[in-house]
Design a protein around this motif. Structure first.
Motif, mmCIF file in Angstrom:
data_model
loop_
_atom_site.group_PDB
_atom_site.id
_atom_site.type_symbol
_atom_site.label_atom_id
_atom_site.label_comp_id
_atom_site.label_asym_id
_atom_site.label_seq_id
_atom_site.Cartn_x
_atom_site.Cartn_y
_atom_site.Cartn_z
ATOM 1 N N ASN A 98 -2.936 46.677 -15.884
ATOM 2 C CA ASN A 98 -2.357 46.558 -16.676
ATOM 3 C C ASN A 98 -0.981 44.800 -16.468
ATOM 4 O O ASN A 98 -0.706 44.665 -17.170
ATOM 5 C CB ASN A 98 -1.642 47.672 -17.180
ATOM 6 C CG ASN A 98 -0.398 47.826 -18.754
ATOM 7 O OD1 ASN A 98 -0.632 47.212 -19.228
ATOM 8 N ND2 ASN A 98 0.721 47.565 -18.420
ATOM 9 N N ASP A 99 -1.016 45.491 -15.042
ATOM 10 C CA ASP A 99 0.095 44.350 -14.680
ATOM 11 C C ASP A 99 -0.387 42.909 -14.991
ATOM 12 O O ASP A 99 -1.604 42.476 -14.197
ATOM 13 C CB ASP A 99 -0.195 44.208 -12.781
ATOM 14 C CG ASP A 99 0.420 46.122 -12.314
ATOM 15 O OD1 ASP A 99 1.372 46.335 -13.528
ATOM 16 O OD2 ASP A 99 0.768 46.209 -11.303
ATOM 17 N N TRP A 100 0.339 42.166 -14.707
ATOM 18 C CA TRP A 100 0.365 40.423 -15.227
ATOM 19 C C TRP A 100 -0.052 40.507 -13.477
ATOM 20 O O TRP A 100 0.874 40.293 -12.665
ATOM 21 C CB TRP A 100 1.945 39.733 -15.498
ATOM 22 C CG TRP A 100 1.501 39.745 -17.115
ATOM 23 C CD1 TRP A 100 2.322 41.209 -18.171
ATOM 24 C CD2 TRP A 100 1.219 39.149 -18.040
ATOM 25 N NE1 TRP A 100 2.277 40.804 -19.077
ATOM 26 C CE2 TRP A 100 1.119 39.427 -18.716
ATOM 27 C CE3 TRP A 100 -0.434 38.572 -17.831
ATOM 28 C CZ2 TRP A 100 0.421 39.268 -20.489
ATOM 29 C CZ3 TRP A 100 -1.325 38.040 -19.298
ATOM 30 C CH2 TRP A 100 -0.854 37.940 -20.503
ATOM 31 N N PHE A 101 -0.162 38.762 -13.109
ATOM 32 C CA PHE A 101 -0.294 39.060 -11.717
ATOM 33 C C PHE A 101 0.519 37.920 -10.963
ATOM 34 O O PHE A 101 0.969 37.142 -12.344
ATOM 35 C CB PHE A 101 -1.197 37.504 -11.939
ATOM 36 C CG PHE A 101 -1.682 37.770 -10.335
ATOM 37 C CD1 PHE A 101 -2.423 37.976 -9.242
ATOM 38 C CD2 PHE A 101 -1.526 36.200 -9.764
ATOM 39 C CE1 PHE A 101 -2.570 37.587 -7.875
ATOM 40 C CE2 PHE A 101 -1.919 36.102 -8.361
ATOM 41 C CZ PHE A 101 -2.369 35.750 -7.487
ATOM 42 N N GLY A 102 1.185 38.231 -10.189
ATOM 43 C CA GLY A 102 2.330 37.208 -9.538
ATOM 44 C C GLY A 102 2.435 36.905 -8.206
ATOM 45 O O GLY A 102 1.389 38.079 -7.644
ATOM 46 N N VAL A 103 2.500 36.192 -7.908
ATOM 47 C CA VAL A 103 2.338 35.855 -6.489
ATOM 48 C C VAL A 103 2.802 36.909 -5.725
ATOM 49 O O VAL A 103 2.487 37.184 -3.937
ATOM 50 C CB VAL A 103 2.342 34.109 -5.666
ATOM 51 C CG1 VAL A 103 2.910 33.647 -3.920
ATOM 52 C CG2 VAL A 103 2.327 33.272 -6.389
ATOM 53 N N GLU A 104 3.795 37.653 -5.960
ATOM 54 C CA GLU A 104 4.574 38.179 -4.994
ATOM 55 C C GLU A 104 4.231 40.176 -5.655
ATOM 56 O O GLU A 104 4.804 40.024 -6.824
ATOM 57 C CB GLU A 104 5.857 37.956 -4.184
ATOM 58 C CG GLU A 104 6.165 37.254 -4.017
ATOM 59 C CD GLU A 104 7.073 36.835 -3.492
ATOM 60 O OE1 GLU A 104 8.252 37.193 -3.149
ATOM 61 O OE2 GLU A 104 7.205 35.525 -2.156
ATOM 62 N N HIS A 105 4.275 41.291 -4.752
ATOM 63 C CA HIS A 105 4.904 42.627 -5.625
ATOM 64 C C HIS A 105 6.157 42.737 -6.709
ATOM 65 O O HIS A 105 6.825 41.787 -5.216
ATOM 66 C CB HIS A 105 4.513 43.265 -4.262
ATOM 67 C CG HIS A 105 2.486 43.292 -4.870
ATOM 68 N ND1 HIS A 105 1.801 44.015 -5.182
ATOM 69 C CD2 HIS A 105 2.068 43.239 -3.438
ATOM 70 C CE1 HIS A 105 0.787 43.784 -5.073
ATOM 71 N NE2 HIS A 105 0.305 43.556 -3.644
ATOM 72 N N SER A 106 6.321 43.121 -7.267
ATOM 73 C CA SER A 106 8.228 43.010 -7.607
ATOM 74 C C SER A 106 7.953 44.196 -6.596
ATOM 75 O O SER A 106 7.685 45.186 -6.181
ATOM 76 C CB SER A 106 8.003 43.376 -9.367
ATOM 77 O OG SER A 106 9.196 44.045 -9.710
ATOM 78 N N SER A 107 9.827 43.665 -6.828
ATOM 79 C CA SER A 107 10.431 45.128 -6.275
ATOM 80 C C SER A 107 11.066 45.459 -7.073
ATOM 81 O O SER A 107 13.193 46.090 -6.396
ATOM 82 C CB SER A 107 11.672 44.836 -4.811
ATOM 83 O OG SER A 107 11.809 43.912 -4.763
ATOM 84 N N ALA A 108 11.232 45.261 -8.209
ATOM 85 C CA ALA A 108 12.566 45.904 -9.340
ATOM 86 C C ALA A 108 12.073 47.176 -9.604
ATOM 87 O O ALA A 108 13.811 47.709 -9.686
ATOM 88 C CB ALA A 108 11.856 45.142 -10.595
ATOM 89 N N ASN A 109 11.689 48.264 -9.083
ATOM 90 C CA ASN A 109 11.338 49.571 -9.340
ATOM 91 C C ASN A 109 11.345 50.284 -7.512
ATOM 92 O O ASN A 109 11.023 51.288 -7.470
ATOM 93 C CB ASN A 109 10.484 50.213 -9.626
ATOM 94 C CG ASN A 109 9.963 49.730 -11.270
ATOM 95 O OD1 ASN A 109 11.419 49.319 -12.483
ATOM 96 N ND2 ASN A 109 8.569 49.857 -11.288
ATOM 97 N N ALA A 110 12.009 49.576 -6.145
ATOM 98 C CA ALA A 110 12.223 49.957 -5.546
ATOM 99 C C ALA A 110 13.369 51.377 -5.319
ATOM 100 O O ALA A 110 14.292 50.842 -5.943
ATOM 101 C CB ALA A 110 12.470 48.520 -4.055
#
Length: 170
Positions: A98-110
């Protein structure tokens, strides 16, 4: 996806550990080319990033020997499940997430301890993340059947080596 695919193991390449074929046994459905190049079978060579195009054509034009039992997709229960009871989390077909691809993994939910809980990735991207590799992967051309590996697929794509998995809390 990655947490579930690991089946409770940490810091391992595959759901069963680090060896591609423990005890010389296939644990997933991937490509076994009949090409005779010594580089293909050299475990110390990873050629994907610098392989000449003609080598890739030769590799995939040679028959799949199907040493793992399958030339294309395998039945879902063809190999043992991971420790969470999930089958084919690597190999067989790519899993469209379900995730959109980005160069880096998101850390918004850390969390405060630095551990990400259900990272969602960016809000948009060039395509969706696909993980797990497929029956067309081999370390000579595509080493993406490792649990941590990922690549994107455009949202208007389809292929015989891409699928998805439905999951729900029960």
């Amino acid at each position: 996806w990655e947490f579930a695919a690991r089946g409770g193991l940490e810091e391992r390449l595959f759901p069963w550990g680090n060896a591609l074929m423990p005890h010389n046994t296939h644990y997933m459905n991937v490509w076994q080319s009949a090409i005779t190049s010594p580089l293909v079978n050299d475990k110390n060579v990873f050629r994907h990033s610098f392989m000449p195009v003609e080598d890739a054509h030769d590799f995939y034009n040679a028959p799949n020997t199907a040493e793992d039992g399958y030339a294309q997709t395998a039945p879902v229960d063809a190999y043992e499940p991971n420790k969470y009871g999930l089958y084919n989390t690597v190999g067989n077909v790519w899993e469209w997430t379900n995730d959109w691809f980005g160069v880096e993994h998101s850390s918004a939910n850390a969390a405060t301890d630095g551990v990400e809980v259900d990272p969602q990735g960016p809000e948009s991207g060039p395509g969706k993340v696909k993980k797990g590799g497929s029956f067309m992967c081999h370390s000579f051309t595509c080493y993406r059947y490792r649990i941590a590996a990922r690549i994107y697929i455009s949202v208007d794509s389809s292929a015989s080596n891409v699928g998805f998995r439905c999951a729900a809390d029960v």
